[in-house]
Structure formats: structure tokens, C-alpha cells
Design a protein around this motif. Sequence first.
Motif, mmCIF file in Angstrom:
data_model
loop_
_atom_site.group_PDB
_atom_site.id
_atom_site.type_symbol
_atom_site.label_atom_id
_atom_site.label_comp_id
_atom_site.label_asym_id
_atom_site.label_seq_id
_atom_site.Cartn_x
_atom_site.Cartn_y
_atom_site.Cartn_z
ATOM 1 N N GLU A 1 0.824 -1.210 0.000
ATOM 2 C CA GLU A 1 0.000 0.000 0.000
ATOM 3 C C GLU A 1 0.860 1.262 0.000
ATOM 4 O O GLU A 1 0.494 2.267 -0.609
ATOM 5 C CB GLU A 1 -0.935 0.007 1.217
ATOM 6 N N GLU B 1 -3.443 3.232 -15.649
ATOM 7 C CA GLU B 1 -4.647 2.740 -14.990
ATOM 8 C C GLU B 1 -4.950 1.282 -15.361
ATOM 9 O O GLU B 1 -5.752 0.618 -14.709
ATOM 10 C CB GLU B 1 -5.854 3.627 -15.336
ATOM 11 N N ASN C 1 -3.973 -2.275 -10.436
ATOM 12 C CA ASN C 1 -5.182 -1.750 -9.807
ATOM 13 C C ASN C 1 -6.030 -2.932 -9.360
ATOM 14 O O ASN C 1 -7.011 -3.295 -10.013
ATOM 15 C CB ASN C 1 -5.958 -0.864 -10.781
ATOM 16 N N PRO C 2 -5.648 -3.580 -8.237
ATOM 17 C CA PRO C 2 -6.267 -4.853 -7.858
ATOM 18 C C PRO C 2 -7.776 -4.750 -7.641
ATOM 19 O O PRO C 2 -8.259 -3.954 -6.841
ATOM 20 C CB PRO C 2 -5.560 -5.200 -6.538
ATOM 21 N N THR C 3 -8.532 -5.531 -8.379
ATOM 22 C CA THR C 3 -9.967 -5.712 -8.171
ATOM 23 C C THR C 3 -10.270 -7.176 -8.427
ATOM 24 O O THR C 3 -9.441 -7.919 -8.947
ATOM 25 C CB THR C 3 -10.798 -4.837 -9.128
ATOM 26 N N LYS C 4 -11.471 -7.577 -8.079
ATOM 27 C CA LYS C 4 -11.835 -8.988 -8.251
ATOM 28 C C LYS C 4 -11.930 -9.372 -9.730
ATOM 29 O O LYS C 4 -11.862 -10.558 -10.071
ATOM 30 C CB LYS C 4 -13.147 -9.294 -7.538
ATOM 31 N N ASN C 5 -12.108 -8.390 -10.611
ATOM 32 C CA ASN C 5 -12.228 -8.677 -12.037
ATOM 33 C C ASN C 5 -10.892 -8.662 -12.769
ATOM 34 O O ASN C 5 -10.762 -9.247 -13.845
ATOM 35 C CB ASN C 5 -13.182 -7.674 -12.697
ATOM 36 N N ASN C 6 -9.914 -7.959 -12.221
ATOM 37 C CA ASN C 6 -8.612 -7.904 -12.876
ATOM 38 C C ASN C 6 -7.869 -9.227 -12.699
ATOM 39 O O ASN C 6 -8.112 -9.977 -11.751
ATOM 40 C CB ASN C 6 -7.774 -6.761 -12.316
ATOM 41 N N GLN D 1 -1.408 -6.474 -11.626
ATOM 42 C CA GLN D 1 -2.618 -7.031 -12.215
ATOM 43 C C GLN D 1 -2.969 -6.213 -13.452
ATOM 44 O O GLN D 1 -2.548 -5.062 -13.586
ATOM 45 C CB GLN D 1 -3.776 -7.015 -11.221
ATOM 46 N N SER E 1 -6.102 -4.909 -16.117
ATOM 47 C CA SER E 1 -7.541 -4.677 -16.171
ATOM 48 C C SER E 1 -8.193 -5.459 -17.303
ATOM 49 O O SER E 1 -7.563 -5.773 -18.318
ATOM 50 C CB SER E 1 -7.830 -3.179 -16.347
ATOM 51 N N GLN E 2 -9.483 -5.748 -17.136
ATOM 52 C CA GLN E 2 -10.235 -6.445 -18.173
ATOM 53 C C GLN E 2 -10.303 -5.613 -19.452
ATOM 54 O O GLN E 2 -10.326 -6.158 -20.561
ATOM 55 C CB GLN E 2 -11.646 -6.752 -17.659
#
Length: 286
Positions: free
Chosen positions: A113, A239, A243-248, A270, A272-273
Motif C-alpha cells: 500500500e 490505470e 489496480n487490484p480488483t476482483k475482475n482484474n 494485475q 484490467s479487463q
Amino acid sequence: MKLNYKKIGEHIRLVDERNKGLQVKQLLGLSISKQFIPSVANIIGTDMENYKIIRRNQFACSTMQVRRDKKMPVALLQEVDEAIISQAYPIFEVKNEKELLPEYLMMWFTRSEFDREACFHAVGGVRGSLEWEDFENLQLPIPHPNKQKEIVKEYNTIVNRIALNNQLIKKLEETAQAIYKQWFVDFEFPNEHGKPYKSNGGEMVESELGEIPKGWTFSKIGNEFNLTIGRTPPRIQVEWFNNPTKNNLDWISIKDIQSSDTFLFKTNEQLSQEAIKKFSIPIIPY
């Protein structure tokens, strides 16, 4: 301002002590993994008196190329009492160790972080450097020193366990490599009686690769595996990365492969989609 969060700059000060008289000989470098390493710099003809002295419990950091590397290299000197380091690195120390423990501050610097926040504030094109003022304005929670000691102790316990596990993994990998050589290079895998095959009369046949056990064959990698070539979206679109997300999805880079051993369990970034679809990035199933 966040509750109990304080600016880093309120608790540190820059130190600029030069190696006058060449009193310190040990030269260190700073790695992106936030560790001091033996320097590999060519110092022939270099004025070593201009190098900075760093002492125990002082920090060295690099504010250059933070956005490009997605990390801010910073390390706490504890292995030796003193060393010298390139004048390009800012050296700083904690003003009052009764309020902020250097070990606690270093623990904070190791957090992903922290690197993401430093990257966010980095400016200056694709490489992106972090201004010293912006670094000082970054914030961290500063509990009571006793609580800091507890946190550092628990953290070090986990770090030591990880190091021990890594040692065990290394031993297991060495054992696996030895077994692989014994079975698939020396052809001394157990026969039907549990004895080494080749040295106990196991039948061998000629092949394009030399002698191999009877019943074995050889094949090209392309005949046995599906091979694909990866693609990298333009790095200027920051971008799309990290950018950690559950979809990436985890993004495997050359850097990840170089820093891993036999197996790769974690990636530094990670993807992005949006980038995956736009550039038809191949997806590798787990």
C-alpha cells in the motif's frame, strides 16, 4: 486527516555526512526489493570522499523512477554499524526513536500500500519520480512505542517463518532436481524390483538423443504443449496496471519470472479487463 495518522516528514530528518578522509570503506547499493546489497558500481577514478556515510538505524532511499518500477526502494541499515552509499540516494533518520521506532517505520515502507501511494504521487512522465516534499507528506499511523514494539515483534515472527519456509522449499527443490537427474538423465529410476534401472541391466535403445530406456520416446515441445506469445499493453496507460480488483487478472511479467524460482505463485501487477479485451491478451488458466 486520518485519525492517529502523522506525516512522515514530522518524524524524520535528512542526513548528509560525506566520507571525508575515506574513513569508511564498505560500499553498499540499494535494491528495488528494499534491501542493501554489495555495490557493483565501477568506482575506478571516482572520488569516494563525496560518497555519503550511512550509519546503523538510518535509511537510504531512491525517489527516482517510482512510477515505472511501481516501488520506492528504501532500506534500513542494521547489518553493519556504518557504510558508504552513492550520493544520489537521500539518507534520513528518525528524529526521536522514543516516539517512532526505525523498525516500525521500515515495516511500513515494506507494505504494498505504501508503494501504491508513492506511485500515485510520483510525477514526471512514464518513469515518474517522487518529490521529497511529497514523500514527507505521506502519512502513517504512529501508536504508542510499546504497541510499535509488539507489532514489529509479530511482524518479524512472520518474516522469520517465511524465511524458514523458503529454506525448506529450496531444500525440497534441490532434492527434486537431484531425483530428476537420477531418473531422467542418468536413467536410474526404480525398476520393477525397486533398484536403479540402468545400472541393474535395464534395456536401453538408441535414439536421436542417444541411449534411452526401452519403451521411451522423445518429442518436440510444440507437439506436447500449446505455446502462445504474451502481449504488453502500452505502459503509458497506468490505470490498466496494478489496480487490484476482483475482475482484474494477475499479470505475469518478465520481472516476475526472473525473480521467481521453479514456481510462480504471485505477480507484482494485475491487468484490467479493459486492457485484456482491447489488446487480445492471452489468458492462461490456473
